[in-house]
Design an enzyme around this catalytic site. Structure first.
Site, mmCIF file in Angstrom:
data_model
loop_
_atom_site.group_PDB
_atom_site.id
_atom_site.type_symbol
_atom_site.label_atom_id
_atom_site.label_comp_id
_atom_site.label_asym_id
_atom_site.label_seq_id
_atom_site.Cartn_x
_atom_site.Cartn_y
_atom_site.Cartn_z
ATOM 1 N N CYS A 1 -1.400 37.745 6.021
ATOM 2 C CA CYS A 1 -1.971 36.976 7.125
ATOM 3 C C CYS A 1 -1.660 37.618 8.477
ATOM 4 O O CYS A 1 -2.208 38.652 8.792
ATOM 5 C CB CYS A 1 -1.526 35.524 7.027
ATOM 6 S SG CYS A 1 -2.757 34.421 7.706
ATOM 7 N N SER B 1 -7.330 0.201 -2.424
ATOM 8 C CA SER B 1 -6.980 -0.263 -1.085
ATOM 9 C C SER B 1 -8.260 -0.270 -0.265
ATOM 10 O O SER B 1 -9.239 -0.868 -0.715
ATOM 11 C CB SER B 1 -5.920 0.685 -0.511
ATOM 12 O OG SER B 1 -5.612 0.306 0.783
ATOM 13 N N ASN C 1 0.794 3.906 -3.044
ATOM 14 C CA ASN C 1 0.509 5.324 -2.775
ATOM 15 C C ASN C 1 1.634 6.210 -3.306
ATOM 16 O O ASN C 1 1.416 7.357 -3.648
ATOM 17 C CB ASN C 1 0.356 5.569 -1.269
ATOM 18 C CG ASN C 1 -1.027 5.181 -0.769
ATOM 19 O OD1 ASN C 1 -1.975 5.165 -1.551
ATOM 20 N ND2 ASN C 1 -1.130 4.874 0.495
ATOM 21 N N GLU D 1 0.834 -1.211 0.000
ATOM 22 C CA GLU D 1 0.000 0.000 0.000
ATOM 23 C C GLU D 1 0.864 1.254 0.000
ATOM 24 O O GLU D 1 0.577 2.238 -0.698
ATOM 25 C CB GLU D 1 -0.936 0.017 1.213
ATOM 26 C CG GLU D 1 -1.916 1.175 1.131
ATOM 27 C CD GLU D 1 -2.818 1.296 2.347
ATOM 28 O OE1 GLU D 1 -2.355 1.034 3.473
ATOM 29 O OE2 GLU D 1 -3.987 1.685 2.164
ATOM 30 N N HIS E 1 -2.206 33.938 1.214
ATOM 31 C CA HIS E 1 -0.744 33.929 1.060
ATOM 32 C C HIS E 1 -0.299 33.804 -0.397
ATOM 33 O O HIS E 1 -0.011 32.680 -0.848
ATOM 34 C CB HIS E 1 -0.161 32.710 1.787
ATOM 35 C CG HIS E 1 -0.253 32.770 3.271
ATOM 36 N ND1 HIS E 1 0.777 33.206 4.071
ATOM 37 C CD2 HIS E 1 -1.254 32.420 4.107
ATOM 38 C CE1 HIS E 1 0.425 33.121 5.344
ATOM 39 N NE2 HIS E 1 -0.804 32.645 5.392
ATOM 40 N N GLU F 1 2.593 34.542 -1.533
ATOM 41 C CA GLU F 1 4.014 34.141 -1.534
ATOM 42 C C GLU F 1 4.173 32.626 -1.446
ATOM 43 O O GLU F 1 5.238 32.103 -1.712
ATOM 44 C CB GLU F 1 4.765 34.869 -0.402
ATOM 45 C CG GLU F 1 4.697 34.241 0.989
ATOM 46 C CD GLU F 1 3.342 34.390 1.680
ATOM 47 O OE1 GLU F 1 2.388 34.880 1.043
ATOM 48 O OE2 GLU F 1 3.232 33.981 2.851
ATOM 49 N N ASP G 1 -4.683 4.202 -6.289
ATOM 50 C CA ASP G 1 -4.493 2.805 -5.892
ATOM 51 C C ASP G 1 -5.800 2.247 -5.338
ATOM 52 O O ASP G 1 -6.665 2.991 -4.878
ATOM 53 C CB ASP G 1 -3.386 2.701 -4.835
ATOM 54 C CG ASP G 1 -3.841 3.266 -3.512
ATOM 55 O OD1 ASP G 1 -4.381 4.395 -3.517
ATOM 56 O OD2 ASP G 1 -3.691 2.589 -2.482
HETATM 57 N N1 LIG Z 1 -0.915 32.093 8.688
HETATM 58 C C1 LIG Z 1 -1.053 33.095 9.509
HETATM 59 O O1 LIG Z 1 -0.350 34.099 9.403
HETATM 60 C C2 LIG Z 1 -2.005 32.922 10.644
HETATM 61 C C3 LIG Z 1 -2.327 34.195 11.329
HETATM 62 C C4 LIG Z 1 -2.927 34.027 12.691
HETATM 63 N N2 LIG Z 1 -2.073 33.308 13.562
HETATM 64 C C5 LIG Z 1 -4.303 33.375 12.591
HETATM 65 O O2 LIG Z 1 -4.475 32.240 12.952
HETATM 66 O O3 LIG Z 1 -5.246 33.972 12.154
#
Ligand SMILES: NC(=O)CC[C@H](N)C(=O)O
Length: 646
Positions: free
Chosen positions: A473, A224, A58, A54, A604, A606, A222
């Site tokens: 964030c 399984s 996978n 398995e 995000h 980035e 797969d």
């Molecule tokens: N990825 C982050 O920057 C999380 C920001 C913050 N700690 C939250 O939970 O909202």
């Protein structure tokens, strides 16, 4: 002297690195897990072999360097001191060693817990003896990884079943139900347990690898837990597709066995135009297979599932109805984890999901035009705090665009080790500064506000017209607290907070790849990207925008400062969960300042500038072959660079 040695070493390493014939942005590693404790209860040796198999089935849909490069970790959990269990453990261990030896792989580490039994009153409760195999291998091209969701190339794909047996006819498959999920549903263990031969695992693994390298597989999964039917349906659920399947077996086979036996195998989806090639190749490699039928693309009508065995229809249903049943267990858990209203919304919304409406009207692989290149790269301060993360991705994204990225800690500012005067940009990264105690970014904001040195440094930077700032964030939460975006302009003090990022309406941390639409706004980093819709990573617990007064939100909307929004599958800004993961009004996911220099985003970008960092892109965007190397989000960083060059 020591320095000379170090310098020599570094230049030697650099030479070696430069001359390496490896594309570092394509190589990686793949890892996978296998465990079959319930089958091990019936036959410890077969259970061990099935765990190894398995793990490999996978692993095999990632493009590995070679089967012989696979290494494994073995983790044993066993009530070994109980009667008969020592012998069972020995059987499993011997079987595993022999099976691995025959395949040509080995264990290089692991751990054991051999007292997995507890006394409850007068009874001894034993955990089933369990071997967990974690396999890992070098991946020569991470972009070639084949995923299980059906792609329906050109509207329909051909599905092929690989039973992973040495015999050439699939009618010889024993279809054993022992230790299966089906047996468990009937509160049984069964008697006859599936087993597997090393030779067929090697053959199938190598054949799949070769088909991956030739880009002949649209999808693959797969077989399984849950057997052949579960494998097929999971592929359909993931791809939002229908199926027309006829399993070509003789009519004596019992449908329940054929559908639910957990005999090791795989299902692959290939393009109609590649079928002849694949069939010839499988024949040539003497790998047994049967053509099962077609995958059908999601049309205007809800996709249908038709499954027959030897021409007799055994299942006819709409895919979404079956998916609702399959998802129900997850939703039972979700109801305990998240707000009931959100869970309900997600459950009803699932029926109506179609593919996300990605739209990119520029070529992300073509660099943004730079007015006049600078003699020296502009500097960006990647600012982090105790508990931050994502600083490396942020530095990588800005470096890719031509910046000189500096790793700056808040303490560096406090201690006056660096001044921001030489920097054109600052990026406040994501994470959990001060472990989110008292609320996300509150501790970070306190350092920025109440340490007079830091406060003066940041204010001087903010006030300079030749600078820009970017917060993601946790960094976005910080910029809101500092009033760098959405300030309360009725206050006399500059940068008075007008926005708070509060807890998500779901009441839990959300980690998703959400569809984001770029709005028309003055944000310099989003120039020329208006209307773009693409997936972006979301990862936060406190992302709901709460404005101090309604007029602040009104101003954000009317001045076009809501720079990005969460959108639904129609490309319309949404407040519906989970497409909008936090309940922000009008789907607002990011905000910029009126002059466009300051931009704060909850998702995000980035983390997804390269296409391979995206968990899903439409086939038209192309993951392999003539694929786009970059996602549209690279342009944010290139725009910032171009702005610095003005
Ligand atoms: N990825 C982050 O920057 C999380 C920001 C913050 N700690 C939250 O939970 O909202």
């Amino acid at each position: 002297m020591a320095f000379e040695i170090e310098d020599d070493l570094i230049s030697e390493l650099r030479n070696w690195f430069d001359n390496l014939d490896v594309d570092f942005f394509r190589v990686g590693s793949a890892t996978a897990i296998g465990e079959q404790p319930i089958k091990g209860l019936l036959d410890p040796a077969a259970g061990a072999r099935l765990s190894v198999a398995e793990s490999l089935t996978n692993l095999m849909f990632a493009c590995s360097t070679d089967l012989k490069d696979v290494k494994c970790s073995g983790n044993w959990m066993w009530p070994a001191k109980q009667e008969g269990e020592g012998a069972a453990l020995l059987d499993a261990c011997v079987a595993m060693c022999n099976f691995m030896k025959d395949i040509g792989i080995a264990i290089d580490g692991g751990k054991d817990s051999l007292s997995m039994a507890a006394r409850v009153n007068s009874e001894v409760v034993k955990a089933p003896g369990t071997l967990v195999i974690s396999s890992y291998v070098g991946c020569s091209d991470i972009r070639l990884t084949v995923t299980p969701d059906l792609k329906c190339p050109d509207g329909k794909g051909v599905l092929i079943y690989l039973p992973m047996r040495s015999s050439s006819t699939s009618s010889n498959i024993p279809w054993r139900l022992g230790g299966s999920a089906l047996a468990q549903c009937f509160k049984q263990l069964g008697n006859d347990v599936p087993d597997v031969e090393p030779y067929s695992v090697v053959c199938t693994f190598n054949v799949i690898q070769s088909l991956i390298k030739d880009s002949k597989l649209a999808s693959g999964h797969d077989i399984s837990d849950g057997g052949l039917i579960t494998c097929l349906l999971e592929m359909a659920f993931g791809g939002n597709c229908g199926l027309i399947i006829d399993i070509p077996l003789n009519s004596e086979e019992k449908p329940l066995n054929v559908l639910f036996a957990e005999e090791v195998g795989a299902v692959i989806e290939v393009k109609q135009t590649d079928l002849d090639f694949v069939v010839e190749y499988l024949n040539c490699e003497k790998v047994p297979f049967s053509i099962l039928g077609k995958s059908i693309a999601h049309d205007l009508e809800p996709p249908q599932i038709f499954i027959s065995i030897h021409g007799t229809l055994v299942l006819e249903s709409s895919m979404t109805e079956l998916r609702d049943m399959w998802e129900e267990t997850s939703f039972v858990l979700e109801r305990r984890q998240a707000s009931l209203q959100c869970v309900r919304q997600e459950q009803t919304g699932l029926k109506h999901r179609i593919a996300p409406p990605y739209s990119v009207n520029f070529d992300p692989d073509v660099k943004v035009n730079v007015p006049k290149p600078l003699a020296e790269a502009p500097k960006i301060a990647i600012i982090r705090e105790e508990g931050s993360n994502g600083d490396r991705e942020m530095a990588a994204a800005f470096s890719l665009a031509g910046f000189e990225a500096w790793d700056i800690n808040m303490v560096d500012l406090m201690d006056k080790k660096v001044s921001l005067s030489a920097f054109r940009g600052v990026a406040f990264v994501g994470g959990f500064s001060y472990a989110d105690v008292c609320g996300s970014a509150k501790g970070w904001a306190a350092t920025a506000r109440f340490n007079s040195i830091v406060q003066a440094e940041l204010y001087a930077f903010w006030a300079r017209p030749d600078t820009f700032s970017f917060g993601v964030c946790n960094g976005c939460q910080l910029m809101a607290l500092l009033g760098w975006v959405a300030p309360d302009t009725t206050e006399t003090k500059k940068c008075s907070q007008g926005l708070l990022l509060d807890h998500n309406t779901s009441g839990r941390y959300e980690s998703r790849f959400s569809s984001i639409q770029v709005q028309s706004s003055p944000a310099l980093m989003l120039k020329g990207m208006e209307g773009t819709i693409f997936g972006m990573w979301v990862s936060h617990g406190e992302g709901r925008m709460v404005f101090k007064r309604p007029d602040i939100l009104h101003q954000i909307e009317t001045c076009n400062l809501a720079a990005i929004k969460y959108v639904d599958d129609q490309g319309i800004p949404t407040e519906a969960y989970p497409l909008n993961p936090n309940g922000s009004p009008s789907g607002i996911a990011g905000i910029c300042s009126p002059d466009g220099r300051h931009l704060a985003l909850m998702p995000h970008p980035e983390r997804c500038v390269w296409t391979w960092q995206c968990p899903w892109v439409p086939e038209s965007y192309g993951r392999r072959g003539a694929q786009k190397q970059f996602s549209p989000w690279i342009k944010l960083f290139q725009n910032a660079y171009a702005w610095c060059c003005q």
